[in-house]
Enzyme design. Sequence first.
Site, PDB file in Angstrom:
ATOM      1  N   ARG A   1     104.400   8.643  49.408  1.00  0.00           N
ATOM      2  CA  ARG A   1     104.956   7.452  49.396  1.00  0.00           C
ATOM      3  C   ARG A   1     105.779   7.223  50.699  1.00  0.00           C
ATOM      4  O   ARG A   1     105.501   6.204  51.204  1.00  0.00           O
ATOM      5  CB  ARG A   1     105.763   7.338  48.061  1.00  0.00           C
ATOM      6  CG  ARG A   1     104.958   7.337  46.918  1.00  0.00           C
ATOM      7  CD  ARG A   1     105.904   7.475  45.445  1.00  0.00           C
ATOM      8  NE  ARG A   1     106.523   8.717  45.612  1.00  0.00           N
ATOM      9  CZ  ARG A   1     107.621   8.867  44.762  1.00  0.00           C
ATOM     10  NH1 ARG A   1     108.183   8.000  43.932  1.00  0.00           N
ATOM     11  NH2 ARG A   1     108.131  10.100  44.798  1.00  0.00           N
TER      12      ARG A   1
ATOM     13  N   ASN B   1     103.665   6.354  42.397  1.00  0.00           N
ATOM     14  CA  ASN B   1     102.893   7.527  42.120  1.00  0.00           C
ATOM     15  C   ASN B   1     102.697   7.603  40.714  1.00  0.00           C
ATOM     16  O   ASN B   1     103.603   7.780  40.118  1.00  0.00           O
ATOM     17  CB  ASN B   1     103.883   8.782  42.881  1.00  0.00           C
ATOM     18  CG  ASN B   1     103.070  10.046  42.810  1.00  0.00           C
ATOM     19  OD1 ASN B   1     102.133  10.101  41.973  1.00  0.00           O
ATOM     20  ND2 ASN B   1     103.269  10.579  43.722  1.00  0.00           N
TER      21      ASN B   1
END
EC number: 6.2.-.-
Lengths: 736, 331
Positions: A19, A37
Amino acid sequence: MRTSGNITIRGIVQGVGFRPFVYAKAHGYGMRGTVKNLGSEVQIAACGERFEEFLRAVAKGTPLSRIDSVEVTPLAGEPPAGFTILESKAGSRSGFIPTDVAVCDECIADITAPGGRYEGYWATSCVNCGPRYSIITAIPYDRERTSMDVFPVCSPCEREYTDPACRRHHAQTIACAGCGPQLALLHADGTPVRAAEPIREAAALLDAGAIVAVRGIGGFHIACIEASAWTLKRRLGRTEQPLAVMATPEEAGRIADISGDEWKQLESRERPIVVLAKRDPDAHASISNLHTIGIMLPYTGLHHLLFASLSHPLLIMTSANLPGYPMITDLGQAVERLSGQVDYILTHDRRIVNRCDDSVVRDGFLIRLSRGYAPKRTPIDLGERCILGVGPELNANITIYRSGFAVTSPHVGNVRNPATLAYLQETVEKIGGIIGADYDRIVHDLHPQFLSTRYARELAEVTGAELLAVQHHRAHIAATTREECVGIAIDGVGYGDDGTIWGGEIFAGCVPDYDRVAHLEVALMPGGDLATRFPERMLYGIMPTEETRDLLASRGWSEVELAVLEKQVAKRFNVAETSSTGRVLDAASALLGLCRERTYDGEPAVKLESAAYRGRAAAWNLAFGSKDGREVFSTRSLLSEAYRRMQAGERIVDIAASVQYNLARGVAAMGVRAAEERGIPRVALSGGVAYNHAIREAIRAEVLAAGLEYVINKEYPLGDGCISYGQVVCGGSAER
Amino acid sequence: MKVNLMHGAGGEVMGELLRTITNLKNNNAGGIGLESLDDGAVIPINGQNIVFTTDSHVVSPIFFPGGDIGRIAVCGTINDLAMMGGRPIALSCGMIIPEGFEIADLERIVASMDAALGECGASLVTGDTKVLERSALDTIIVNTAGIGIVERPVRDNGLAIGDRIIVSGTLGDHGVAIMAHREGFEFGDQIRSDVSPLWSLVESAMAAGEIHAMKDPTRGGFANAINEMARKSGHGVVIEEESLPLRKSVRSAAGMLGIDPLEVANEGKVILGVKPEDAEAVLEAIRSHPYGRDAAIVGTVVEGSNVVMKTAIGGERFIEPPIGDPVPRVC
Ligand SMILES: [Fe+3]
Ligand SMILES: [Mg+2]
Ligand SMILES: [Zn+2]
Ligand SMILES: [Zn+2]
């Protein structure tokens, strides 16, 4: 040209800095949107002029990620201004968890930078490095689901964690001396040693010859300098066994002759123990009396700091456990079990959730699949069923197949005792839990007495999964290739279809239907496993002659023992039959006087190999016969020839080399003939004996010389660490 | 499927056969019946508990160091009664004799039976004899059945957590002796069978403390018996390897052949599960008996479901019920 889209990236995308990586790219390409996620996928909603460039950039992934697929769908609605990272959610679990990797160069620089925030801090890590599997309790991988959960971050750490420009942005293991886990130096009884700097103090003690248990990533090591090697071996009761070392790169280069590929492995993120040829085969004999030595480089901040304080360039680093038992991971146990072996314990307070041994590599082949490599995830299409392979009994691990991926656990050990059986069970539960396994089929070894077989039955009863037994050496071949092949399995022992013990087998066919088409001559194992422990018994089992009897008598066997052995073989009392390759090497080792008792796994065979390394091989006449329509290579005549040459005064090292070479030729000849007769274009090789460099290369050369394709699997161990994977492959191919 | 020799070898394969031949509805006469597969049955009659058991004996060779088929036939039944806590009273004997059998051998066998009976005050009160032609039978078969009386029967399933496990002497003697004699192995020292009637030993043990379970480790040896006791009680057992009494000669002979002395038969030993507080007293009582001089406390009953041995080098391994011939498993 698209300017927006929903990007779904599947694979190992969690715990690998994905991320923050996406965030940084979004920043770079001026994208607006979000990233989140979902366990094994990352979902990016992005919008901006340079969308296509951004897409190409994120599809490359981070150093630790594994990307299976990238999918783009149209974006509905307007994304918000700016780019934000959303909370992790569980989602699908096919992607699985990353492995523990060595501390990265940037973190080492942080540790050594004077005055820096991380100066001297042993547990420094970032999104690109540090422990993962060993500390995780569940997915998604976030700090609260790791053993870092008990170390709340301090505000400087918090700032780095939330700073998208920082390497530790969303690094779940972020910690510093102010907030993270701490070290302590203890006496062997668990009482603290008064030391302001535990690492420096431990280094001084090590330099002075002390034996120190060191808590690492996946378990405890026992460390000492080379001069203390004998003391350590005596305390462990393992005087013959070579021990692994950790060394600086300079020292590694001084000790061993290291190829370019081997340097790559030594310095890889996985940081395995690499078995290397010593420059001087007789040097460092207190560490290893073989021509090889297992070396690893420091792989944690703690190791680097320890070596920085140490005046010696090398430490023996052996895992703290009884052979075949799980490595010790818990301080209480270390104090209880290691008090007679170590003088001090250097420990830390970060809990080891999942045990993970050091991996071992030789010539690019995995001997032990563990830290850095495992849990190992292999994309493979074995259909819709969820399949568990429980492995064999020795050097076992487990493999679970689900939805297109096989996941193999780290090394479990010898499943012959309650502790390792419990560890096997725990491994199945943990990895099965993490990937959400629900078994349709459980595959086990054909051996009726293996504890793993018993466990498979019990689990099948509970889960309602169907059971499938797969013969050991078929699993070896299935782990090597799924294409039609002639499969050569050269191995220790595996229970065969006919109830005898196999281990020198030639198969032909395609998974899971392999016909046994040839094998080594069947020999007797007087006393069963006793013949494995005492290779001279195996020698007599292969050559039950007056000459062998006289040889054993000259080696100190009593008349009583010899008479019993002779009668045992004559009457076939508690005598097993075997076509094992390993047992032939054992017998040759015994014949040549290289090993009389096996005190560790494979000892007679590796001692033979070490002797052969110094000798020169010659081609001998080979004898073949047949049994029940299968070609058989006569190992009895091979050993008779060796005996004859020994009597004639030929050099032991040359005979050793020739035994290996001619055994390899015999095996290869049967494989090549089987392939030619059936018109099969390839020969696959597996089994623990294939780690033997000379034997493997001789077989390879014969196969290639015959114009056939040679297949060997570098992704899984050649030994029994590939069995659970092979079981799953068979389980996914067998219709029922 | 047909019966094979593995079906008679004790252990798990034999268990399958037993399930077939004990598949009877009429299997209990009011106390402990066939269904519990204990050492014997218990039948309450007018406030008295009668213990009843039977055993057939085929031994090759029929005369061996330390005993013969006659002594085994009597001791087998007396010990099964004793394992239920029963005082042996009366035995029957059925003999099936092959044509050509030496009368002198029969005389020796019968004398030996009589001596064993005398040791524990039991009598052989009824019998039956058949002679078969040579082609139908090549060895003598001796069946005995016996009754005893018991106030409070001792089961083989009564192990309680914390109980200490006592064995009454050295393990594996009979099996190794028979094997050596039959196969003609010369181990240096002669190994003798331990075949003996255990009633008086059991009687003094029961007088010395509270015994929760008893079993004699015959076929399948200690390994089989202790697993059966653990399984039937629903508990686990931890055994200390170093405390197991083994004769040096037996250990060495088994070591030379690669067999496990814990997996071979005993004919004069008992395994007892004893209330922990009473363990020392019971051990003392057993040790003061001539057949119990080498008795030892060898383990403890724990929660769980396996028999685990703590080994001399600090490891642990399972003691498993033997399944016929051992198969090599070391790579
Ligand atoms: Fe194998
Ligand atoms: Mg009983
Ligand atoms: Zn780093
Ligand atoms: Zn901090």
